[in-house]
Each structure stands twice: as structure tokens, then as C-alpha cells.
Design an enzyme around this catalytic site. Structure first.
Site, PDB file in Angstrom:
ATOM      1  N   LYS A 172     -17.835  14.911  82.648  1.00  0.00           N
ATOM      2  CA  LYS A 172     -17.376  13.623  83.160  1.00  0.00           C
ATOM      3  C   LYS A 172     -15.945  13.359  82.717  1.00  0.00           C
ATOM      4  O   LYS A 172     -15.555  13.702  81.599  1.00  0.00           O
ATOM      5  CB  LYS A 172     -18.288  12.499  82.653  1.00  0.00           C
ATOM      6  CG  LYS A 172     -19.651  12.460  83.346  1.00  0.00           C
ATOM      7  CD  LYS A 172     -20.422  11.234  82.907  1.00  0.00           C
ATOM      8  CE  LYS A 172     -21.716  11.099  83.689  1.00  0.00           C
ATOM      9  NZ  LYS A 172     -22.479   9.896  83.303  1.00  0.00           N
ATOM     10  N   HIS A 243     -32.094  16.211  85.757  1.00  0.00           N
ATOM     11  CA  HIS A 243     -31.750  15.603  84.467  1.00  0.00           C
ATOM     12  C   HIS A 243     -32.876  15.752  83.446  1.00  0.00           C
ATOM     13  O   HIS A 243     -32.635  15.661  82.238  1.00  0.00           O
ATOM     14  CB  HIS A 243     -31.389  14.131  84.671  1.00  0.00           C
ATOM     15  CG  HIS A 243     -30.131  13.729  83.969  1.00  0.00           C
ATOM     16  ND1 HIS A 243     -28.900  14.255  84.293  1.00  0.00           N
ATOM     17  CD2 HIS A 243     -29.906  12.866  82.953  1.00  0.00           C
ATOM     18  CE1 HIS A 243     -27.975  13.714  83.513  1.00  0.00           C
ATOM     19  NE2 HIS A 243     -28.558  12.880  82.681  1.00  0.00           N
ATOM     20  N   ARG A 246     -32.109  18.462  81.161  1.00  0.00           N
ATOM     21  CA  ARG A 246     -31.114  18.037  80.163  1.00  0.00           C
ATOM     22  C   ARG A 246     -31.820  17.282  79.030  1.00  0.00           C
ATOM     23  O   ARG A 246     -31.539  17.509  77.849  1.00  0.00           O
ATOM     24  CB  ARG A 246     -30.071  17.169  80.848  1.00  0.00           C
ATOM     25  CG  ARG A 246     -28.919  16.662  79.962  1.00  0.00           C
ATOM     26  CD  ARG A 246     -27.847  16.074  80.873  1.00  0.00           C
ATOM     27  NE  ARG A 246     -26.876  15.270  80.176  1.00  0.00           N
ATOM     28  CZ  ARG A 246     -25.786  15.749  79.573  1.00  0.00           C
ATOM     29  NH1 ARG A 246     -25.564  17.052  79.552  1.00  0.00           N
ATOM     30  NH2 ARG A 246     -24.923  14.942  78.981  1.00  0.00           N
ATOM     31  N   HIS A 269     -21.457  14.165  75.312  1.00  0.00           N
ATOM     32  CA  HIS A 269     -21.458  12.706  75.209  1.00  0.00           C
ATOM     33  C   HIS A 269     -20.219  12.236  74.453  1.00  0.00           C
ATOM     34  O   HIS A 269     -19.893  12.779  73.405  1.00  0.00           O
ATOM     35  CB  HIS A 269     -22.702  12.213  74.457  1.00  0.00           C
ATOM     36  CG  HIS A 269     -23.947  12.249  75.284  1.00  0.00           C
ATOM     37  ND1 HIS A 269     -25.211  12.237  74.732  1.00  0.00           N
ATOM     38  CD2 HIS A 269     -24.132  12.289  76.631  1.00  0.00           C
ATOM     39  CE1 HIS A 269     -26.109  12.261  75.701  1.00  0.00           C
ATOM     40  NE2 HIS A 269     -25.485  12.302  76.854  1.00  0.00           N
ATOM     41  N   TYR A 278     -32.519  10.195  72.132  1.00  0.00           N
ATOM     42  CA  TYR A 278     -33.423  11.330  71.951  1.00  0.00           C
ATOM     43  C   TYR A 278     -34.115  11.300  70.591  1.00  0.00           C
ATOM     44  O   TYR A 278     -35.155  11.931  70.420  1.00  0.00           O
ATOM     45  CB  TYR A 278     -32.664  12.642  72.144  1.00  0.00           C
ATOM     46  CG  TYR A 278     -32.119  12.780  73.545  1.00  0.00           C
ATOM     47  CD1 TYR A 278     -32.981  13.008  74.614  1.00  0.00           C
ATOM     48  CD2 TYR A 278     -30.764  12.647  73.805  1.00  0.00           C
ATOM     49  CE1 TYR A 278     -32.495  13.111  75.910  1.00  0.00           C
ATOM     50  CE2 TYR A 278     -30.275  12.744  75.095  1.00  0.00           C
ATOM     51  CZ  TYR A 278     -31.143  12.975  76.142  1.00  0.00           C
ATOM     52  OH  TYR A 278     -30.666  13.067  77.419  1.00  0.00           O
TER      53      TYR A 278
END
Length: 297
Positions: A172, A243, A246, A269, A278
């Protein structure tokens, strides 16, 4: 509709100067256009006329449409960014949304596969035909690296470094990172490139790693379809989306002792808070293990 000139200027800014992805730009455009339509309905004729009361009315309208809190929060962020830009470039007041609180996020734990489920998925999709080899390479790479599907389909042949066992990924905000690939995934990718990709390419020519059955560049929708077909082939009835792999990657790393900072870097991230979700998954996993295993749980 008011504000179109300013909106186009903002889109140019986030595209050319901020290097946002096409998907992110589309989301910003959609959010801001929705707000501008709302202002038209409220008979607001100038962006400088927008006050806190308009912001509150807009958010109330979003709640009445029963939008998810995450969607409402995203729209608020989009409009805030838009108004910051307007204030800097056009000297338009930005205080209407500045004091508006984001709705409290719903606590949603990410869905993931257990290790036994992943093993069943792998075993159920073994094969030596071109499509099976490609599909296995996709599955192995997504699970081994935790990359996003948008990152997966952007990988080119030259981005795989076999000597170091890493793949170069464009994340990103066009942030580049190198992610390690395990032996299983690297072997699957090598076998696909040597035995399958040349057959699928036919008369086409490009450098993207993954291709469809006509040799064209594989799309995100194509990956979603492939994964669903792999689930059916393995006789698994759980819903899958890219996802989830992931989420599975991150959860399995933490369950097996990886530290949070390392997982953050591997996932790409920007903030540790994005990775911390998580830890809730692993705590729930530990709780279930305890409840199932302890005689007096």
C-alpha cells in the site's frame, strides 16, 4: 453538484503526489461524492458553508442507512482528508469534521484456517497439470508470505529472488518490501514457472508471474475464483477469500512463537495496532485449547 472542481484537484493530489493505489483513490472519490450529494440535498451551495451541524446530520443519515461502523469511520476519514486539503489549497474552513468522533469499532476477529485445514487444502489440490501447478503455487505463496492479493497479482518474474529465498512486493502507498518465501512455496513457484506458465502463456508475452488459462495477467477476481474452486476440490465447505490466507499466515506465526514486530514487518503494516488484532486470535486459540484439554476447565 457543488465541489467538483475541488474534488478533482484532491484526486490529482492523492494520485500524483501521495501515490495512492487506484482502489484507494476510487474509495476516496466515492466517499466524497456521496457527501457532496448530501450537501446538495441540504441546499448547501458552498463548501465554506459546511458546519458541524452538517457533519452530524450526515453521520446520522449514515447510521439510519444501517452502514457498518467501519464504513462510517472510513467516510469520516475521507472527508477529513478532503477538508485538510481544501484548507491548505483553497483556504476553506476544516473545523466541521475536526471535532467529530469516529464511531467505536466493532470487535471482529479475523477469520483464519487451522493448520489441519490448510493441510487438507494442500492435499486436496495436488496435481501435475498446468492449472493445478499454478493454483498450488498461488496457494503456497499466499500462505507462505501473507501478502495481499493485490500484491500477489503484481509480482513479476524478476521479483522472485531464488538465491535469497525472498519476493519483492509493492504494498500500500507503493511501499516496497522484501518477504521471505519458504521452501515449499519456492519449490511450487519454480515448478509452475518451468512446467506450467509456458504452456498457459501460449502466444502472449508479459512479465507478470501469474497468468490465467489464456495466458493473460491474472486478476484479483481470478484469484478469488481459483481459491473457491480449490476449496471445492478439497471437499471443504468453509467460505474462503484471499485475505483469510493473510490472516492465517499471521495467526500461525504468532501461535508458533513469532514476535509481533516481525509479523508487522512481514505483513507490511505501518502501525503495530493493525497487527495486534492477531494477538486476540491467538488468545482465543489458547483459551479453546485450554477448555478442550484441561480436565477441570
Amino acid at each position: 453538484m457543488i465541489g467538483l472542481v475541488e474534488l478533482y484537484s484532491f484526486i490529482d493530489y492523492i494520485q500524483l503526489e501521495k501515490n495512492y493505489s487506484n482502489l484507494t483513490i476510487q474509495e476516496y472519490r466515492k466517499d466524497i461524492e456521496h457527501f457532496l450529494h448530501f450537501l446538495d440535498g441540504e441546499s448547501v451551495t458552498n463548501l465554506n458553508e459546511v458546519e458541524y451541524v452538517h457533519a452530524r446530520l450526515y453521520v446520522t443519515a449514515l447510521y439510519e442507512k444501517k452502514l457498518a461502523r467501519t464504513s462510517i469511520s472510513r467516510k469520516i476519514s475521507s472527508i477529513r482528508s478532503f477538508y485538510k486539503f481544501l484548507h491548505r489549497e483553497f483556504d476553506i474552513r476544516e473545523d466541521a469534521f475536526r471535532s467529530l468522533y469516529h464511531p467505536k469499532k466493532e470487535e471482529r476477529l479475523p477469520h483464519f484456517f487451522y493448520e489441519e485445514e490448510m493441510e487438507k487444502l494442500f492435499q486436496g489440490n495436488e496435481g501435475d497439470d498446468p492449472l493445478s501447478l499454478r493454483n498450488m503455487a498461488i496457494l503456497e505463496l499466499l500462505y507462505a508470505t501473507g501478502i495481499r492479493v493485490s500484491e500477489l497479482i503484481s509480482i513479476e518474474l524478476s521479483h522472485i529472488d531464488k538465491s535469497y529465498g525472498v519476493v519483492r512486493v509493492m504494498g500500500k502507498g507503493r511501499k516496497e518490501r522484501y518477504v521471505p518465501i519458504g521452501d515449499f512455496a519456492l519449490s511450487a513457484v519454480e515448478e509452475y514457472v518451468e512446467k506450467s506458465r509456458p504452456k498457459l502463456m501460449k502466444s502472449t508475452s508479459h512479465s507478470f508471474l501469474f497468468v490465467n488459462n489464456r495466458g493473460a495477467h491474472l486478476t484479483a477476481r481470478g484469484v478469488h475464483y481459483i481459491l473457491n474452486e480449490m476449496m471445492k476440490k478439497a471437499s471443504m465447505h468453509t467460505t474462503i477469500f484471499p485475505h483469510m490466507l493473510r490472516h492465517t499466515f499471521a495467526t500461525h506465526l504468532l501461535n508458533n512463537g513469532a514476535d509481533l514486530r516481525s509479523v508487522q514487518e512481514l505483513l507490511g503494516h505501518s502501525h503495530l495496532t493493525s497487527t495486534q488484532v492477531y494477538t486476540h486470535v491467538t488468545k482465543e486459540h489458547l483459551r479453546k485449547t485450554y477448555m478442550n484439554a484441561h480436565p477441570r476447565a
